[in-house]
Design an enzyme around this catalytic site. Structure first.
Site, PDB file in Angstrom:
ATOM      1  N   HIS A 164      18.366  13.890 -57.301  1.00  0.00           N
ATOM      2  CA  HIS A 164      18.326  12.287 -56.858  1.00  0.00           C
ATOM      3  C   HIS A 164      19.245  11.904 -58.101  1.00  0.00           C
ATOM      4  CE1 HIS A 164      15.343  11.546 -53.780  1.00  0.00           C
ATOM      5  NE2 HIS A 164      15.125  12.843 -53.798  1.00  0.00           N
ATOM      6  N   ASP A 195      14.297   8.484 -47.206  1.00  0.00           N
ATOM      7  CA  ASP A 195      14.326   8.593 -48.728  1.00  0.00           C
ATOM      8  C   ASP A 195      13.212   8.137 -49.345  1.00  0.00           C
ATOM      9  OD1 ASP A 195      15.904   9.247 -51.047  1.00  0.00           O
ATOM     10  OD2 ASP A 195      16.751   7.340 -51.019  1.00  0.00           O
TER      11      ASP A 195
HETATM   12  P1  13P Z   1      21.826   6.638 -57.581  1.00  0.00           P
HETATM   13  O1  13P Z   1      20.935   5.454 -57.822  1.00  0.00           O
HETATM   14  O2  13P Z   1      22.262   7.432 -58.802  1.00  0.00           O
HETATM   15  O3  13P Z   1      22.846   6.548 -56.550  1.00  0.00           O
HETATM   16  O4  13P Z   1      20.550   7.629 -56.787  1.00  0.00           O
HETATM   17  C1  13P Z   1      20.271   7.547 -55.498  1.00  0.00           C
HETATM   18  C2  13P Z   1      19.033   8.303 -55.079  1.00  0.00           C
HETATM   19  O5  13P Z   1      18.656   9.101 -55.638  1.00  0.00           O
HETATM   20  C3  13P Z   1      18.558   8.061 -53.851  1.00  0.00           C
HETATM   21  O6  13P Z   1      17.430   8.657 -53.419  1.00  0.00           O
HETATM   22  O1  G3H Z   2      16.640   5.999 -54.843  1.00  0.00           O
HETATM   23  C1  G3H Z   2      16.665   4.983 -54.187  1.00  0.00           C
HETATM   24  C2  G3H Z   2      17.775   4.731 -53.274  1.00  0.00           C
HETATM   25  O2  G3H Z   2      18.775   4.080 -54.069  1.00  0.00           O
HETATM   26  C3  G3H Z   2      17.218   3.488 -52.254  1.00  0.00           C
HETATM   27  O3  G3H Z   2      17.050   2.151 -53.034  1.00  0.00           O
HETATM   28  O4  G3H Z   2      14.876   1.545 -52.209  1.00  0.00           O
HETATM   29  O5  G3H Z   2      16.651  -0.119 -53.038  1.00  0.00           O
HETATM   30  O6  G3H Z   2      16.722   0.985 -50.862  1.00  0.00           O
HETATM   31  P1  G3H Z   2      16.229   1.046 -52.297  1.00  0.00           P
HETATM   32 ZN    ZN Z   3      16.112   8.881 -55.101  1.00  0.00          ZN
END
Ligand code: 13P
Ligand code: G3H
Ligand code: ZN
Length: 309
Positions: free
Chosen positions: A211, A82
């Site tokens: 996202h 991610d």
């Molecule tokens: P949220 O913060 O809305 O759960 O989004 C998560 C996300 O986009 C992870 O890449």
């Molecule tokens: O979009 C981001 C996700 O919620 C991941 O969050 O980078 O704090 O693990 P993080």
């Molecule tokens: Zn994201």
């Protein structure tokens, strides 16, 4: 079925008018809660790992946990990076067995975004790994970046075709008004479905990613706030909007904040009810159960991917 890329999953999701849930994982209880839910309702899954999650839990531990979940559930699971912010990070995840990566070049210029995305695609495709790119910038906080509302930018539909053609990405994240975290809209929630429609016209049959798609479920926010926490002004994406996006070209919906809220609310409640508790199984167990309930709800009522594994 085992470890799979996003390719087949997204193709079926597009044709079927549903979306796959992409849930962020950071530890064993989260992996177990999500995958137990998906097993019960026979849903395909994307389990995604951020750079922060990888730093926290270690690449190998997360990979082994996911492999264990595949063995236990028999589900098709795509392991996805991610918000990869560099070629090196993407390469490291690909070399370490991920079946999909996101290269988030959305903070670069259009040309630089194309350049780094294409570099990742060339490496990934050689190894049979799928790639998600991003055009447009979401507001909110992730590990690597903090984008203020003023710096957020909707995706320009005029750019998507050229971006996809020149990079060769397998899916594209777009910005239509969602944002990361628990505070998504300043007033009435509004998504730019006109942009999504335009993108779908320019890229027929091509999988789009959303996202920042947590609904910030009030039940869990209340549970946190009633038990000593302070989450002010929480505001998420209404579920009916997500359902609509899933019926269009959105094939992957990213959810992390809702998991965090469910887990934190449940743990706070456990401690309020029994302040003397110090057995981690007595609060992490209920937290895992609440993640399972939440994910089942998302799969059945929001994503529509139950029975599709
Ligand atoms: P949220 O913060 O809305 O759960 O989004 C998560 C996300 O986009 C992870 O890449
Ligand atoms: O979009 C981001 C996700 O919620 C991941 O969050 O980078 O704090 O693990 P993080
Ligand atoms: Zn994201």
């Amino acid at each position: 079925m085992g470890l799979v890329t996003s390719k087949e999953m997204f193709k079926k999701a597009y044709e079927g008018g549903y979306a796959i849930g992409a849930f962020n994982v950071n530890n064993m209880e989260i992996v177990q809660g999500i995958t137990e839910a998906a097993k019960e309702v026979k849903a395909p899954l994307v389990l995604q790992v951020s750079a922060g999650a990888r730093k926290y839990a270690n690449h190998t531990y997360l990979m082994k946990l996911i492999e264990a979940a595949i063995e236990e559930t028999g589900l098709p699971i795509c392991v996805h990076l991610d918000h990869g912010d560099s070629f090196e990070l993407c390469k490291s995840c690909i070399d370490g067995g991920f079946t999909s990566v996101m290269i988030d070049g959305s903070h670069h210029s259009f040309e630089d975004n194309i350049k780094v995305t294409k570099q990742v695609v060339d490496y990934a495709h050689d190894k049979g790994v799928t790639v998600e790119g991003e055009l447009g910038r979401l507001a909110g906080i992730e590990d690597a970046v903090n984008v203020s509302a003023e710096d957020a930018a909707f995706t320009d539909p005029d750019e998507v075709q050229e971006f996809v053609e020149r990079t060769g990405v397998d899916s594209l994240a777009i910005a239509i008004g969602t944002s990361h975290g628990a505070f998504k809209f300043k007033g009435e929630p509004k998504l730019r479905f006109d942009i999504l429609e335009e993108v779908q016209k320019r890229l027929p049959g091509f999988p789009i990613v959303l996202h920042g798609a947590s609904s910030v479920i009030p039940e869990y926010v209340e549970m946190i706030n009633k038990n000593g926490g302070k989450i002010p002004g929480a505001q998420g994406v209404p579920e009916d909007m997500l359902r609509k996006a899933a019926s269009m070209s959105v094939c992957k919906i990213n959810i992390d904040s809702d998991l965090r809220l469910a887990m934190t609310g449940t743990i706070r409640k456990c401690f309020s009810e029994d302040p003397a508790q110090f057995d981690p199984r007595k609060y992490l167990g209920p937290a895992r159960a609440s993640i399972k309930d939440l994910v089942k709800h998302k799969i059945i009522n929001v994503l529509g991917c139950d029975g599709k594994a």
